[in-house]
Design an enzyme around this catalytic site. Sequence first.
Site, mmCIF file in Angstrom:
data_model
loop_
_atom_site.group_PDB
_atom_site.id
_atom_site.type_symbol
_atom_site.label_atom_id
_atom_site.label_comp_id
_atom_site.label_asym_id
_atom_site.label_seq_id
_atom_site.Cartn_x
_atom_site.Cartn_y
_atom_site.Cartn_z
ATOM 1 N N LYS A 41 35.396 46.413 36.183
ATOM 2 C CA LYS A 41 36.112 47.389 35.371
ATOM 3 C C LYS A 41 37.571 47.010 35.345
ATOM 4 O O LYS A 41 38.181 46.734 36.388
ATOM 5 C CB LYS A 41 35.946 48.801 36.010
ATOM 6 C CG LYS A 41 36.622 49.899 35.219
ATOM 7 C CD LYS A 41 35.751 50.335 34.067
ATOM 8 C CE LYS A 41 36.513 51.144 33.024
ATOM 9 N NZ LYS A 41 37.161 50.285 31.993
ATOM 10 N N GLN A 97 43.225 44.854 40.428
ATOM 11 C CA GLN A 97 42.283 45.865 39.937
ATOM 12 C C GLN A 97 41.180 46.148 40.972
ATOM 13 O O GLN A 97 40.720 47.284 41.076
ATOM 14 C CB GLN A 97 41.671 45.373 38.622
ATOM 15 C CG GLN A 97 41.082 46.471 37.753
ATOM 16 C CD GLN A 97 42.121 47.209 36.916
ATOM 17 O OE1 GLN A 97 43.016 46.580 36.368
ATOM 18 N NE2 GLN A 97 42.005 48.514 36.808
ATOM 19 N N LYS A 144 39.350 41.994 34.644
ATOM 20 C CA LYS A 144 40.485 42.079 33.708
ATOM 21 C C LYS A 144 40.288 41.038 32.634
ATOM 22 O O LYS A 144 39.592 40.041 32.849
ATOM 23 C CB LYS A 144 41.797 41.788 34.444
ATOM 24 C CG LYS A 144 43.015 42.326 33.724
ATOM 25 C CD LYS A 144 43.243 43.771 34.077
ATOM 26 C CE LYS A 144 44.316 44.407 33.217
ATOM 27 N NZ LYS A 144 44.685 45.737 33.764
ATOM 28 N N GLY A 187 41.754 49.303 27.728
ATOM 29 C CA GLY A 187 43.028 48.815 27.209
ATOM 30 C C GLY A 187 43.996 48.404 28.303
ATOM 31 O O GLY A 187 43.756 48.619 29.481
ATOM 32 N N ASP A 188 45.071 47.791 27.884
ATOM 33 C CA ASP A 188 46.223 47.467 28.744
ATOM 34 C C ASP A 188 47.346 47.209 27.733
ATOM 35 O O ASP A 188 47.263 47.697 26.594
ATOM 36 C CB ASP A 188 45.911 46.235 29.616
ATOM 37 C CG ASP A 188 46.889 46.087 30.784
ATOM 38 O OD1 ASP A 188 46.673 46.724 31.825
ATOM 39 O OD2 ASP A 188 47.895 45.354 30.652
ATOM 40 N N THR A 196 47.135 57.497 32.876
ATOM 41 C CA THR A 196 47.922 56.602 33.735
ATOM 42 C C THR A 196 49.307 57.196 33.980
ATOM 43 O O THR A 196 49.807 57.228 35.112
ATOM 44 C CB THR A 196 48.035 55.188 33.130
ATOM 45 O OG1 THR A 196 46.763 54.815 32.600
ATOM 46 C CG2 THR A 196 48.483 54.180 34.138
ATOM 47 N N ASN A 200 51.864 53.527 26.372
ATOM 48 C CA ASN A 200 51.018 54.611 26.847
ATOM 49 C C ASN A 200 51.414 55.159 28.229
ATOM 50 O O ASN A 200 51.495 56.365 28.427
ATOM 51 C CB ASN A 200 49.605 54.030 26.931
ATOM 52 C CG ASN A 200 48.575 55.088 26.784
ATOM 53 O OD1 ASN A 200 48.770 56.023 26.016
ATOM 54 N ND2 ASN A 200 47.522 54.981 27.547
ATOM 55 N N SER A 214 38.982 56.392 33.294
ATOM 56 C CA SER A 214 38.021 55.511 32.623
ATOM 57 C C SER A 214 36.655 55.663 33.270
ATOM 58 O O SER A 214 35.623 55.701 32.588
ATOM 59 C CB SER A 214 38.458 54.044 32.735
ATOM 60 O OG SER A 214 39.345 53.712 31.703
HETATM 61 N N1 GLU Z 1 44.647 48.619 32.193
HETATM 62 C C1 GLU Z 1 44.557 49.768 33.061
HETATM 63 C C2 GLU Z 1 44.862 49.355 34.494
HETATM 64 O O1 GLU Z 1 45.659 48.473 34.700
HETATM 65 C C3 GLU Z 1 43.293 50.555 32.871
HETATM 66 C C4 GLU Z 1 42.009 49.853 33.129
HETATM 67 C C5 GLU Z 1 40.764 50.640 32.753
HETATM 68 O O2 GLU Z 1 40.875 51.788 32.353
HETATM 69 O O3 GLU Z 1 39.690 50.055 32.902
HETATM 70 O O4 GLU Z 1 44.384 49.903 35.438
#
Ligand code: GLU
Length: 460
Positions: A104, A125, A140, A179-180, A224, A255, A392
């Site tokens: 994830k 992550q 990622k 997203g990111d 976030t 965001n 998420s």
């Molecule tokens: N990109 C976000 C993070 O850095 C969210 C990742 C997600 O929701 O899977 O955690």
Amino acid sequence: MQTFEKDFTKVEDSVQQYVTSVHKKVLDKNPNENEFHQAVGDLLHTITPVLQKHPIYIKQNILERIVEPERFISFRVPWIDDSGNVQVNRGFRVQFNSALGPYKGGLRFHPSVNNSIIKFLGFEQIFKNALTGQPIGGGKGGSDFDPKGKSDTEIMRFCQSFMSELANHIGPDIDVPAGDIGVGAREIGYLFGQYKKMKGRYEAGVLTGKGLNFNGSLARKEATGYGTVYFLQEMLKDHNMDLRGTTVVVSGSGNVSIYAMEKAMELGAKVVACSDSDGYIYDENGINLKTVKRLKEVERTRIANYIAEHPNAVYSEDCTGIWSIPCDIALPCATQNEIDENAANNLVFNGVRAIAEGANMPCTHEAISIFLENNILFGPAKAVNAGGVAVSALEMSQNSSRVSWSFNEVDVKLKAIMRKIYHDCVEAADEYNNSGNLVAGANIAGFTKVADTMISLGVI
Ligand code: GLU
């Protein structure tokens, strides 16, 4: 007593040797991947006491296993621009660790994306996701595609081409991207559309951060940023401080930043500055968030345009200058390494009292040391910004049970998750005689959870 001390030193030495040897292997096997080296180095340096106490992690060679991605995918993404020219970008997905659940993590579309960026983000992550307490592994992905200045149809064609390959590697129980930077609900929509078409199935849980009209979760967009402030609030409360009446500087205007500003304002803080990759705005009387939201979310334009509507505000074309603005609280919510030694010294000199990392790895190693040495409250990224991925995971739960929770239901869960993360970090730091050091606390709490599960699952 003497013997004990001698033995203890021996243990310390052998643990240090093990950590150093794994670190060296990472440097040798992944040359020129500075961000990845940084993320791995930061983790390894804080978990030595855990290895001293639990030699099983060394016996099982957990470190060498955890720094090696289970899978790293890199692929060609050809697409046709609006002038009919064929363009080529590179796509990536790292499936780093699946001990706790399906991989994830988000997708980042930005010209700086390369092996190192993807691997550092994927590595972070793993532990961030573990801290959420949700059943999710770490991954990622992204591309060096630059969405800046691209038309909506170019974005769509790019997303379709990107998904044409990615679809072979993901699934609701395999790997769930989101997203990111550069990837929001619009991009997730195009990616999901292409995935759905290719599979001929409506597998809502394959992506998160979806629009509300196609199985997205309420409060995911806000999660976030809100989560960052919930963590901050808990950290301040623990030290008899409060957000009310504080002056806050927030970098970025995506965001994370927008919803961190929104929650901070709601809780009585004055946010005086934010930025984008071109520069920053300083509005002494407090940023008008409505304007920022319209410029960024609707018009997709530059933050410099804020000045036209708010002539009292000042615009500067130098992103790092934002950290020279005096503030009580700094929330770096833009990108990696945006606060270096110099910026950290400026913040400390101007009396900053707390930092919470909304972005991934926004403070350099040197900057973090400066904050810790000066007893500034410091919330590390993998704990602070975990609210996004936590929601998420809640989106995945809603998708698999085909229900949709109210905004408030999700928000209440998010708040509880952020509080628990804060207290888990505090406890882990206390347990290893490093009270108050949440960097160590977050790394230890995240690491032990993943490591213990890897041991339960055997050498696979
Ligand atoms: N990109 C976000 C993070 O850095 C969210 C990742 C997600 O929701 O899977 O955690």
